[in-house]
Design a protein around this motif. Structure first.
Motif, short mmCIF file in Angstrom:
data_model
loop_
_atom_site.label_atom_id
_atom_site.label_comp_id
_atom_site.label_asym_id
_atom_site.label_seq_id
_atom_site.Cartn_x
_atom_site.Cartn_y
_atom_site.Cartn_z
N ALA A 171 54.57 59.02 57.63
CA ALA A 171 56.16 58.50 57.32
C ALA A 171 57.02 59.72 57.23
CB ALA A 171 55.92 58.69 55.60
N ASP A 172 58.47 59.32 57.28
CA ASP A 172 59.44 60.41 57.70
C ASP A 172 60.19 60.05 56.69
OD1 ASP A 172 60.89 62.32 59.20
OD2 ASP A 172 62.32 60.71 60.31
N GLY A 173 60.69 60.71 55.71
CA GLY A 173 61.55 61.32 54.48
C GLY A 173 62.05 59.39 53.83
N SER A 174 62.30 58.64 53.81
CA SER A 174 62.24 57.97 53.78
C SER A 174 62.06 56.41 54.13
CB SER A 174 64.04 56.76 53.49
OG SER A 174 65.07 56.89 54.43
N GLN A 175 62.03 56.55 55.28
CA GLN A 175 61.21 55.54 56.27
C GLN A 175 59.33 56.25 56.36
OE1 GLN A 175 62.49 53.81 59.06
NE2 GLN A 175 64.48 54.81 58.28
N PRO A 176 58.85 54.07 56.28
CA PRO A 176 57.87 54.38 55.59
C PRO A 176 56.92 54.70 56.74
CG PRO A 176 58.52 51.79 56.19
CD PRO A 176 59.89 52.90 56.43
#
Ligand code: BG6
Length: 489
Positions: free
Chosen positions: A291-296
């Motif tokens: 995951a990356d911040g708001s990205q799943p």
């Protein structure tokens, strides 16, 4: 331009690829005169649609291409449509009649090009029915252009090839690998075989290692359904990476003809070392993005199995067991959600056997760097050669400098897109930039060992951060050989 007379039958005419790439490519060929009065395309898919609706669809897909007045409409009048269920033999009778009419109407002289751009499970059925139901001609050529994936392992690829072979001979089959349509991938052969200064050094006496990177910034987007069943090994390594590597490793062909090039690529892939499972484990790295911040993370993308073991990254060390390459590793890597979108090849040369400048008294603490030849495939196109030179000034120290050639934006704009090139090659009957069955077979046999291993062992995923260059193990793969990726963050 010489006009190609051809009647194209497109299976998958309403699909994404057709709308995004195929109609635009055909239109560009039409604008350049490679296609003119004597061509027509019969599109098929399961949807019902009239010829007029189909022509509208084609017009819509080419609407952004600058054109002369009326040119697009004129072009669209060469398109016809027939709804078709590929599993129903009687439907082919309809196609047969339509094709006979169009052949007469457009004077295509019996030249038939069948293009398969749809779910791969139907490729074999379509090919068999094309022959059985009499869609082939005796007066012109019959050719098959086929999209990837070509099988999902050696056995399924062989089965598909056997089915295609019931209708088409090898020299009638054009297997698409769009990397072979890229300007700079095609340029590998000019670089090597047009330049003694390069080719003379192109072997294990002077090259230390070769690195091939196909890096993507995006994740799986809307293609999760396909991708989760495939993975980076099948999606990028078995086809695109193998094709690029084959061109780097091959011997000089007798002449620049498709047959001669093919023979050498096959020979190169035949000398690629097929790993045992334990060698595979040691020489292949897989990864899946987190995951990356708001990205799943990958497992939480729409359409992906939440426990998916599918790899979105692969790095590997390949070895060729032949006279030219013995001892030279080819490191390759590809992945989704990496630092950037680019493709490049780095050829790392050996350092001078003796470094006469590394004399502590001369003040040169820094040892000589390796010469590196970089082929920028995309988005920049060009070459760079890193050399050692004298640092400007008093004293004598050395530093790396670059000789660089990058294609201008205008040259790049003029360069046809892969699909335009490949369509044109297929119309001309030129196989140079298509994958032959033998190449595909060797590539699968090589990849199957890794796949089988990975299917048994459960991976520790996710193991890399979006925006990185993959898992730590990919760095380790080179570090244990005392090497580094030339491109690193
Ligand atoms: C396709 C793969 O073959 O190549 C995709 O199926 C990938 O997953 C694409 O994104 C990359 O191609 P290109 O030309 O954008 O580098």
């Amino acid at each position: 331009a010489t006009e190609n007379k051809a009647l194209i039958t497109l299976f998958g005419a309403t699909g994404d690829l057709a709308k995004r790439k195929l109609y635009t490519s055909l239109f560009k060929l039409y604008q350049k005169g490679y296609l003119a009065d004597h061509f027509a395309l019969l599109g098929t898919s399961r949807h019902e649609m009239s010829d007029e609706e189909f022509q509208e669809m084609v017009l819509n897909s080419i609407k952004d291409i600058p054109a002369k007045d009326g040119e697009a409409e004129e072009f669209s009048k060469h398109f016809f449509y027939c709804a078709h269920d590929v599993t129903k033999p009687e439907h082919y009778a309809k196609l047969k009649d339509r094709l006979a009419e169009l052949d007469k109407q457009f004077g295509t002289e019996g030249n038939r090009l069948f293009y398969m751009s749809m779910a791969p499970q139907f490729f074999g059925t379509i090919a068999i029915n094309i022959k059985k139901q009499g869609l082939l001609t005796d007066n012109g050529y019959n050719r098959l252009v086929i999209e990837k994936p070509f099988g999902r392992d050696f056995d399924s690829a062989k089965k598909l090839n056997d089915e295609l072979s019931q209708t088409f001979e090898e020299n009638q089959i054009f297997r698409i690998d769009h990397y072979l349509g890229k300007e700079m991938v095609q340029n590998i052969q000019a670089l090597r075989f047009g330049n003694p200064v390069i080719e003379a050094l192109w072997n294990n006496r002077y090259i230390d290692n070769i690195q091939v990177t196909l890096s993507e910034k995006l994740g799986v987007e809307e293609r999760a359904g396909y991708y989760d069943n495939s993975g980076a090994l099948r999606d990028m390594v078995q086809n695109h990476i193998m094709q690029v590597v084959a061109q780097l490793a091959m011997e000089e062909p007798v002449a620049f003809t498709d047959d001669d090039v093919r023979v050498e690529k096959i020979k190169a892939l035949r000398s690629l070392r097929v790993y045992t499972p334990s060698q595979a484990a040691a020489n292949f790295v897989r990864g899946q993005y987190g995951a990356d911040g708001s990205q799943p993370d990958y497992r939480h993308e729409d359409g992906v199995d939440p426990e998916s073991g599918t790899e979105t990254f692969v790095a590997a060390k390949l070895m060729f067991d032949n006279y030219r390459w013995s001892g030279v590793p080819f490191y390759v890597r590809t992945g989704k959600k990496l630092a950037d979108k680019f493709t490049r090849i780095d050829v790392v040369f050996k350092k001078p056997l003796i470094d006469i400048f590394a004399n502590p008294n001369s003040g040169n603490e820094q040892a000589l760097h390796s010469n590196v030849l970089t082929v920028f495939v995309e988005p920049k196109s060009g070459f760079a050669l890193q050399l050692n030179a004298k640092h400007v000034g008093q004293g004598y120290t050395t530093e790396p400098v670059d000789l660089k050639f990058l294609q201008s934006d205008s040259a790049k704009k003029e360069s046809p897109e892969p699909y335009e090139r490949l369509f044109h090659d297929a119309l001309e009957g030129n196989h140079t930039n298509f994958a032959s069955w033998a190449e595909i077979a060797y590539a699968w046999k090589f990849v199957d060992v890794i796949r089988n291993l990975w299917d048994i062992e459960k991976p520790q995923f996710p193991n890399y951060t979006p925006g990185s260059m993959g898992p730590a193990a990919a760095t380790e793969l080179l570090a244990r050989d005392g090497r580094k990726w030339v491109y690193d963050l």
